[in-house]
Scaffold this motif. Structure first.
Motif, mmCIF file in Angstrom:
data_model
loop_
_atom_site.group_PDB
_atom_site.id
_atom_site.type_symbol
_atom_site.label_atom_id
_atom_site.label_comp_id
_atom_site.label_asym_id
_atom_site.label_seq_id
_atom_site.Cartn_x
_atom_site.Cartn_y
_atom_site.Cartn_z
ATOM 1 N N ALA A 257 0.876 -1.170 0.000
ATOM 2 C CA ALA A 257 0.000 0.000 0.000
ATOM 3 C C ALA A 257 0.916 1.224 0.000
ATOM 4 N N GLY A 274 -6.213 6.134 -5.187
ATOM 5 C CA GLY A 274 -7.233 5.368 -4.475
ATOM 6 C C GLY A 274 -7.346 3.928 -4.925
ATOM 7 N N LYS A 275 -6.718 3.592 -6.049
ATOM 8 C CA LYS A 275 -6.731 2.217 -6.546
ATOM 9 C C LYS A 275 -5.349 1.581 -6.463
ATOM 10 N N LYS A 292 -6.721 6.288 7.194
ATOM 11 C CA LYS A 292 -7.531 5.408 6.348
ATOM 12 C C LYS A 292 -6.892 4.020 6.249
ATOM 13 N N LEU A 293 -5.595 3.954 6.063
ATOM 14 C CA LEU A 293 -4.915 2.669 5.897
ATOM 15 C C LEU A 293 -4.886 1.862 7.194
ATOM 16 N N ASP A 296 -8.901 0.883 7.893
ATOM 17 C CA ASP A 296 -9.660 0.127 6.894
ATOM 18 C C ASP A 296 -8.742 -0.934 6.263
ATOM 19 N N ASP A 298 -9.456 -3.749 4.753
ATOM 20 C CA ASP A 298 -9.870 -4.221 3.423
ATOM 21 C C ASP A 298 -9.392 -3.269 2.326
ATOM 22 N N TYR A 299 -9.464 -1.976 2.606
ATOM 23 C CA TYR A 299 -8.982 -0.987 1.640
ATOM 24 C C TYR A 299 -7.480 -1.133 1.425
ATOM 25 N N LYS A 300 -6.761 -1.326 2.530
ATOM 26 C CA LYS A 300 -5.305 -1.506 2.422
ATOM 27 C C LYS A 300 -4.972 -2.760 1.614
ATOM 28 N N SER A 302 -6.741 -4.105 -0.683
ATOM 29 C CA SER A 302 -7.066 -3.832 -2.081
ATOM 30 C C SER A 302 -5.932 -3.068 -2.754
ATOM 31 N N LEU A 303 -5.375 -2.073 -2.064
ATOM 32 C CA LEU A 303 -4.228 -1.335 -2.607
ATOM 33 C C LEU A 303 -3.037 -2.259 -2.833
#
Length: 328
Positions: A257, A274-275, A292-293, A296, A298-300, A302-303
């Motif tokens: 990330a 963001g992607k 944010k990282l 979240d 799941d977001y991390k 995904s990155l």
């Protein structure tokens, strides 16, 4: 008829071992040569593909930090792959040959005996044409001191909140130093992360006023790689001459990330905010990205997944070579 691949024998195998690996993966065998590359300077990475039926394909890969282009090499080649490609600074003919290929990094492609064999073979074959013999020899050894690309397949789960950062201070790059110091300070001040690292102390003792951000421990390359694999996230910013540094390619290969300041030079395809990465320009945006990282997961994840997929699709050695050949 099987294609014959000739690589310029005076290339810089430290910087461009990455592309030699791509040629090995695509063609299996290559031959080092200088007679087919008349006029090119030592340190240029060039190769020629001959298949017996069509005109030879002549490729230049320019991995230099500068966004300048070698005009002689540009006129010589069929296509010119450029790591640090900035079209705003190109004002001469044949710019249509240039393709942005994104960053790479030094990797080991030969074991010790292979390294020694190619060094001795190429040194004595091309001795009369080598303008800087010390540099030529040193680059083979530097290549060997790196890790193989396989070492960058990250199978270690990243930490939730432990962050590692280790970088250099550059004498003529105040913006790079400032951005890196911003990251160190925000991380140190944050209650969300446990931070380790800082700037590597300069040998002459002049740390440009960043003494409080210098990290006193010496970190081996192996430990550096391990700690980056484990780090919750990583930080990137353009480096020398505003270039895509090795770290960006390493972070993408590791599937990290990535928080980054904006790039000056083009990539082969945009890194989407963001992607693939999170772009920041100031401390407030950086704090927001860190929160944010950390919060979240799941977001991390995904990155992390998207950064490695970007590497596999655009930056892997075989893909870089294949794309350039498609453009001939």
């Amino acid at each position: 008829m099987k294609s014959k691949v000739y690589v310029f024998g005076l290339c810089d195998v430290f910087y461009d071992s990455y592309y030699i690996k791509g040629l090995y993966e695509l063609f299996g065998t290559i031959e080092y040569n200088i007679s087919k590359f008349s006029g090119l300077n030592q340190g240029t990475f060039a190769f020629i593909i001959e298949d017996g039926n069509n005109a030879p394909k002549k490729i230049i890969i320019d991995s230099k930090d500068s966004d300048r282009v070698d005009e002689f090499a540009l006129n010589w080649c069929s296509v010119y792959g450029k790591v640090n490609y900035n079209p705003a600074n190109l004002k001469f003919e044949n710019v249509n040959k240039i393709r942005p290929i994104g960053p790479s990094f030094g990797i080991r492609i030969w074991n010790f005996f292979e390294m020694f064999y190619y060094l001795v073979l190429n040194f004595f074959r091309f001795k009369k044409s080598i303008s800087n013999k010390r540099e030529f020899i040193a680059n083979y050894w530097r290549q060997y001191k790196r890790f193989s690309l396989k070492k960058y397949e990250n199978k270690i789960a990243s930490s939730k909140n432990e962050v590692f950062f280790m970088n250099s201070l550059w004498k003529q790059e105040p913006e790079t130093n400032k951005n890196r110091a911003m990251f160190i300070k925000v991380c140190k001040d944050s209650t969300k992360v446990h931070f380790e690292g800082g700037f590597a102390a300069r040998k002459n003792g002049n740390n440009f006023g960043y003494e409080n951000f210098v990290y006193s421990k010496r970190i081996s390359l192996g430990l550096y790689l391990k700690k980056n694999k484990q780090s919750a996230f990583v930080f990137n910013t353009p480096a020398v001459l505003s270039c895509h540094g090795w770290k960006l390619a390493e972070f993408l290969a590791l599937g990290k990330a990535i928080i980054s300041t904006p790039h000056y030079n083009r990539m082969p395809a945009d890194l989407i905010n963001g992607k693939h990465v999170i772009y920041v320009s100031d401390p407030d945006q950086l704090k927001e990205a860190i929160e944010k990282l950390v919060s979240d997961i799941d977001y991390k994840k995904s990155l992390e997944k998207q950064s490695r997929e970007y590497f596999d699709h655009y930056l892997a050695p075989k893909k870089v070579i294949s794309r350039l050949l498609e453009n001939v």
